[in-house]
Scaffold this active site. Structure first.
Site, PDB file in Angstrom:
ATOM      1  N   ASN A   1      85.513 -11.490 -28.156  1.00  0.00           N
ATOM      2  CA  ASN A   1      85.699 -11.626 -26.697  1.00  0.00           C
ATOM      3  C   ASN A   1      87.397 -11.335 -26.338  1.00  0.00           C
ATOM      4  OD1 ASN A   1      84.798 -11.869 -24.127  1.00  0.00           O
ATOM      5  ND2 ASN A   1      86.454 -13.643 -24.203  1.00  0.00           N
ATOM      6  N   GLU A   2      87.482 -10.317 -25.699  1.00  0.00           N
ATOM      7  CA  GLU A   2      88.812 -10.006 -25.229  1.00  0.00           C
ATOM      8  C   GLU A   2      89.896 -10.046 -26.067  1.00  0.00           C
ATOM      9  OE1 GLU A   2      89.227 -12.396 -21.673  1.00  0.00           O
ATOM     10  OE2 GLU A   2      87.677 -11.435 -20.345  1.00  0.00           O
TER      11      GLU A   2
ATOM     12  N   GLU B   1      81.468  -8.666 -18.777  1.00  0.00           N
ATOM     13  CA  GLU B   1      81.921  -9.948 -18.273  1.00  0.00           C
ATOM     14  C   GLU B   1      82.576  -9.732 -16.845  1.00  0.00           C
ATOM     15  OE1 GLU B   1      83.858 -13.056 -20.467  1.00  0.00           O
ATOM     16  OE2 GLU B   1      84.962 -13.605 -18.690  1.00  0.00           O
TER      17      GLU B   1
HETATM   18  C1  147 Z   1      87.725 -14.673 -19.471  1.00  0.00           C
HETATM   19  C2  147 Z   1      86.917 -15.161 -20.568  1.00  0.00           C
HETATM   20  O1  147 Z   1      86.272 -14.101 -21.340  1.00  0.00           O
HETATM   21  C3  147 Z   1      85.907 -16.255 -20.354  1.00  0.00           C
HETATM   22  O2  147 Z   1      85.478 -17.008 -21.530  1.00  0.00           O
HETATM   23  C4  147 Z   1      86.602 -17.353 -19.153  1.00  0.00           C
HETATM   24  O3  147 Z   1      87.566 -17.700 -19.720  1.00  0.00           O
HETATM   25  C5  147 Z   1      86.871 -16.305 -17.813  1.00  0.00           C
HETATM   26  C6  147 Z   1      87.385 -17.242 -16.919  1.00  0.00           C
HETATM   27  O4  147 Z   1      87.588 -16.359 -15.665  1.00  0.00           O
HETATM   28  O5  147 Z   1      87.966 -15.192 -18.224  1.00  0.00           O
HETATM   29  O6  147 Z   1      89.092 -14.612 -19.771  1.00  0.00           O
HETATM   30  C7  147 Z   1      90.107 -13.750 -19.078  1.00  0.00           C
HETATM   31  C8  147 Z   1      91.231 -14.471 -18.723  1.00  0.00           C
HETATM   32  C9  147 Z   1      92.098 -13.859 -17.996  1.00  0.00           C
HETATM   33  C10 147 Z   1      91.947 -12.664 -17.504  1.00  0.00           C
HETATM   34  C11 147 Z   1      90.954 -11.779 -17.845  1.00  0.00           C
HETATM   35  C12 147 Z   1      89.895 -12.406 -18.741  1.00  0.00           C
HETATM   36  N1  147 Z   1      92.976 -12.293 -16.941  1.00  0.00           N
HETATM   37  O7  147 Z   1      93.910 -12.784 -16.444  1.00  0.00           O
HETATM   38  O8  147 Z   1      92.999 -10.942 -16.606  1.00  0.00           O
END
Ligand code: 147
Length: 652
Positions: free
Chosen positions: A167-168, A243
């Site tokens: 994930n990410e 997501e």
């Molecule tokens: C996502 C995660 O994949 C999730 O598990 C959860 O934490 C979610 C909450 O909003 O966010 O992760 C991200 C966190 C920060 C960014 C993008 C996705 N961002 O700052 O662009």
């Protein structure tokens, strides 16, 4: 001329036909995990728990989701807690941990057609490369994932449909190859890969490496803001918002969800959108409070809220199925002249047609991310013309939502009078912040149950001897933020053990404190008495344990939390700290037993007292800790330690 006149009068003509179809619709879903977002749902009273699961999964009832995406627990903090791995260590496997198996079973029970998608946030320590990636040994990591897929089948008869990578976080192309090969060699050719659960960047790898493309089913982007890169659109791969949402579930959140469910396809050709998260079932005060389709954060009362994103989902989900097709842009999919959007989705036998129209205004549909440019939406009339073979439809059911701001009146997912097409045409007057579903599907239903019990704060006094928890499960109400806490038994007595013996592949850096920690209670607790029995381990031991109060940070910020930390090492050395890692306020030594010991911590105003086995060992005044926060216990270092008989009460 008529068309021009029409648009001057704010009357757009929308001609639907099927001369060419658009992409295949692949479903709307929700994510449990990433992380621990379903934690509190597990110990809800059965009645309310079943009701909640019906609102999420039951066809023709509520959100009626097409996809359930779950975290493959990786023993690491992944936003609102950590979820256990099926392999804490290389030498063991266990498929009775956590709640994702249970949730998948409950979803399938209600909808056997729901698709399952698994994704890792963290990975257990034995897969960790020095750079905190899971690519130490790609074969081992792939086997670890395939074991999870296989266990779903063997132990639960669950077919996993999709697997993601990490994930990410950046992936290694070599790992994707090995994962695909390992899945295939174990008979899981039908488990498809979604890559890379981050940006559209994976399309670059596909371009550079023609051998990679066939291994990947879909490109999954997070928070795409309804747009996809051109290369992604032309890549030949299905595009998913794998997501999205993550917005407070009030009426603006509902507006966000309505807008992106349509516009992810209209603007970005995305054929699946998955909400983070499925259900906000974690303590208020943890990160991203209420960023789920609905809310259930009170297992002690059974109180829950069916928030409006549930009904926004229903506008699409109840009237479509995976495998239907969008109509083409321009002939059933597009933007409205005065703002808003429409999509049309057709069943494979062309006997059913669903049209979803939304007119969300900018300020009524802001999502958490990304920021989007200003746009206007105005009231407008549209005329829908059913052409060609669609002309056979003469009536459609009409489902309607008017979102107000919170506190104002909203009409949500109501069935209006069936509409009749005259000579293939129907005129609709659209207001602002509305959603319409026009559909030939007759089974739509605004499901309902009587109101759940009223909310109440976490009950005190509280006692748990963990005898009511199944072995290998997490203790109820204890929200692990680092490490993995499991109920075990010695045959006569159940207790909680912190299981991790090393640092996992971290998703964020909550484990950097080196401590295992699990939270309980209420973010606003201030004067609190805590007591727990603990036992040091003989093997793979943690150096000691702690009790803590007034913790002000959690989730990925756990390693930064302040609060009173009363630590007891296994040799009897004790410490008092004002945060999880910073300044020591006091220390000393006491005698402790080989087996069980009692640790107590009382905070009242600025007064703080600690005791061991009933004997007071400090009593002081401190000013440098937060005024309120969660209670917790944990291990001073990663390593085993046992806990039992947790008492919590208000300190008078
Ligand atoms: C996502 C995660 O994949 C999730 O598990 C959860 O934490 C979610 C909450 O909003 O966010 O992760 C991200 C966190 C920060 C960014 C993008 C996705 N961002 O700052 O662009």
């Amino acid at each position: 001329f008529l068309v021009i006149l029409g648009s001057v009068l704010g009357q757009q003509e929308i001609d639907l036909d099927t001369l060419e179809l658009g992409r295949m619709f692949e479903g709307i879903g929700g994510i449990s995990g990433g992380g621990a977002t379903s934690k509190l749902l597990v110990n809800y009273p059965q009645k309310q728990r079943d009701e909640i699961l019906d609102y999420l999964f039951k066809p023709n009832f509520g959100a009626s989701l097409h996809i359930l995406k779950v975290e493959i627990g990786g023993d690491a903090q992944s936003t609102d807690g950590s979820e256990s791995s099926h392999m804490h260590y290389e030498w063991e496997e266990n498929y009775e941990r956590g709640y994702e198996w249970w949730l998948m079973l409950e979803a399938k029970k209600r909808n056997p057609d729901i698709k399952l998608y698994g994704l890792s946030w963290g990975f257990p320590g034995f897969l960790r490369r020095i750079d905190n990636t899971p690519f130490l040994n790609n074969t081992k990591t792939a086997e670890y994932i395939v074991k999870w897929v296989n266990a779903a089948k063997v132990f639960y008869n669950l077919t996993i449909d999709f697997i993601g990578i990490w994930n990410e976080r950046p992936y290694e192309v070599d790992y994707i190859r090995i994962l695909r090969k390992t899945l295939d060699s174990h008979g899981f050719q039908n488990v498809l890969l979604v890559v890379g659960d981050n940006s559209w960047e994976a399309v670059t790898d596909i371009h550079n490496d023609p051998d990679l493309a066939p291994l990947i089913y879909a490109l999954g982007c997070h928070y795409p803001g309804t747009y996809a890169w051109d290369q992604a659109v032309f890549s030949g791969k299905p595009l998913w918002a794998s997501e999205d949402y993550s917005t407070f579930n009030d009426n603006i959140g509902a507006g966000c969800w309505a807008r992106i469910l349509n516009q992810n396809y209209v603007n970005g050709y995305m054929t699946s959108t998955i909400s983070w998260n499925l259900i906000a079932s974690y303590y208020g005060g943890l990160p991203y409070e209420r960023d789920g389709l609905m809310t259930a954060e009170q297992p002690w009362t059974g109180h829950y809220v069916v928030d409006n994103p549930i009904w926004i989902s229903a506008h699409t989900t109840q009237f479509t199925e995976i495998g239907w097709h969008y109509l083409r842009h321009g002939t059933g999919v597009g933007k409205l002249d005065l703002g808003g959007s429409y999509v049309s989705i057709l069943s494979p036998d062309k006997q059913d047609l669903t049209i979803v129209i939304e007119t969300m205004q900018h300020d009524h549909s802001k999502c958490i991310r990304p920021n989007i440019n200003w746009f206007e939406v105005k009231k407008q009339d549209i005329i829908i013309n059913l052409k060609g073979e669609l002309a056979k439809f003469t009536e459609m059911d009409l489902w309607f939502t008017q979102l107000g701001y919170d506190g104002n009146n909203s009409t949500v997912f109501q069935k209006l009078d069936t509409i009749k097409f005259v000579n293939g045409s129907f005129k609709l007057s659209l207001g602002l912040d509305q959603i319409y579903t026009l559909t030939t599907v007759k089974s739509g239903n605004h499901g309902s149950y009587p109101d759940p019990p009223a909310p109440k704060p976490f009950p005190l006094p509280y006692f748990d001897d963990f005898e009511g928890v199944q072995v290998y499960q997490e203790p109820f109400n204890l929200a692990q933020q680092a490490g993995s806490f499991e109920v075990l038994t010695d045959g006569k007595n159940k207790f909680v053990r912190q299981m991790l013996i090393d640092i996992p592949v971290m998703w964020c850096f909550a484990e950097q404190s080196g401590k295992g920690i699990t939270y309980i209670g209420n973010y606003s607790w201030s004067d609190i008495f805590l007591e727990v029995d603990f036992r040091c381990s003989k093997v793979n031991a943690s150096s000691g344990v702690f009790l803590a109060s007034r913790l002000d940070r959690s989730g990925c910020d756990t390693q930064l939390t302040s609060g009173a930390f009363f630590g007891m090492y296994c040799d009897g050395a004790w410490t008092l700290h004002q945060s999880i890692s910073d300044k020591e306020l006091d220390h000393g030594t006491v005698d402790i037993h080989e087996e069980w010991n009692k640790l107590s911590l009382l905070i009242h105003g600025h007064q703080i007292m600690g005791a061991s086995n009933g004997v007071g060992i400090f009593n002081e005044t401190i000013y440098d800790i937060p005024g309120s926060g969660f209670a917790a216990f944990g291990t001073l270092t990663f390593g085993l330690a046992d806990f039992d008989n947790l008492h919590i009460k208000t300190a008078e």
